[in-house]
Scaffold this motif. Structure first.
Motif, PDB file in Angstrom:
ATOM      1  N   THR A   1       0.690  -0.851   0.087  1.00 35.44           N
ATOM      2  CA  THR A   1       0.517  -0.031   0.074  1.00 35.44           C
ATOM      3  C   THR A   1       0.929   0.975   0.212  1.00 35.44           C
ATOM      4  N   PHE A   2       1.933   0.608   0.145  1.00 37.73           N
ATOM      5  CA  PHE A   2       2.926   2.456   0.297  1.00 37.73           C
ATOM      6  C   PHE A   2       4.218   1.930  -0.612  1.00 37.73           C
ATOM      7  N   VAL A   3       4.553   2.728  -1.913  1.00 36.28           N
ATOM      8  CA  VAL A   3       5.419   1.359  -2.405  1.00 36.28           C
ATOM      9  C   VAL A   3       6.521   2.953  -2.995  1.00 36.28           C
ATOM     10  N   PRO A   4       6.987   3.749  -2.338  1.00 37.86           N
ATOM     11  CA  PRO A   4       7.730   5.157  -2.808  1.00 37.86           C
ATOM     12  C   PRO A   4       8.768   4.517  -3.832  1.00 37.86           C
ATOM     13  N   PHE A   5       9.591   3.767  -3.582  1.00 34.92           N
ATOM     14  CA  PHE A   5      10.323   2.996  -4.633  1.00 34.92           C
ATOM     15  C   PHE A   5       9.870   1.204  -5.073  1.00 34.92           C
ATOM     16  N   SER A   6       9.134   1.550  -5.565  1.00 33.08           N
ATOM     17  CA  SER A   6       7.943   0.843  -6.593  1.00 33.08           C
ATOM     18  C   SER A   6       8.799  -0.767  -5.215  1.00 33.08           C
ATOM     19  N   VAL A   7       8.419  -2.324  -5.803  1.00 33.35           N
ATOM     20  CA  VAL A   7       9.506  -3.701  -5.530  1.00 33.35           C
ATOM     21  C   VAL A   7       9.227  -4.414  -6.393  1.00 33.35           C
ATOM     22  N   GLY A   8      10.084  -5.540  -5.638  1.00 28.15           N
ATOM     23  CA  GLY A   8      10.451  -6.276  -6.277  1.00 28.15           C
ATOM     24  C   GLY A   8      11.641  -5.759  -6.880  1.00 28.15           C
ATOM     25  N   PRO A   9      12.386  -7.186  -8.416  1.00 27.83           N
ATOM     26  CA  PRO A   9      13.751  -6.816  -8.794  1.00 27.83           C
ATOM     27  C   PRO A   9      13.375  -5.892  -9.407  1.00 27.83           C
ATOM     28  N   ARG A  10      12.727  -4.719 -10.160  1.00 26.05           N
ATOM     29  CA  ARG A  10      12.900  -3.153 -10.409  1.00 26.05           C
ATOM     30  C   ARG A  10      12.755  -2.505  -9.492  1.00 26.05           C
ATOM     31  N   THR A  11      13.153  -2.550  -8.037  1.00 27.65           N
ATOM     32  CA  THR A  11      13.190  -1.342  -7.227  1.00 27.65           C
ATOM     33  C   THR A  11      13.975  -0.526  -7.805  1.00 27.65           C
TER      34      THR A  11
END
Length: 117
Positions: free
Chosen positions: A78-88
């Protein structure tokens, strides 16, 4: 740390991470087929602030309220300022380091006193 975290929801420099549909899904009444990419070979993207500023997860999202990050924090994704996962975002660790260094210097080197004489 909640104060540092809350600052990350300012509008991002890069508008969005691009993605490709990995399976068929329906969103907003539209069916997106697996492998679909946007025109000019851009991929599906999501607006980061669509979740970071969602009032369903964050009451009064425009207000500064670091207490919302206390305890267990936010629900996942719900809060992903830098995205998530391998493409952060590759600058995620640098940004956190800069913010924490600033706060450290502010707390240890700035003297706070009264201006009333």
């Amino acid at each position: 740390m909640g104060c540092c975290t809350r600052d990350y929801d300012t509008p991002p420099t890069i508008a969005t991470p691009f993605r490709e549909a990995v399976k068929d899904f329906t969103f907003g009444g539209f069916t997106i087929p697996k492998g679909w990419k946007w025109k000019w070979k851009w991929k599906i993207f999501r607006a980061i602030n669509a979740t970071n500023m969602n009032s369903e997860y964050f009451p009064n999202p425009e207000n500064f309220d670091p207490s919302r990050f206390e305890g267990n924090g936010c629900a996942p994704y719900t809060f992903v300022p830098f995205s998530v996962g391998p493409r952060t975002c590759p600058g995620k660790d640098c940004a956190r380091f800069v913010i924490l260094t600033f706060i450290h210097n502010l707390v240890t080197k700035v003297q706070v006193g009264s201006c009333i004489s």
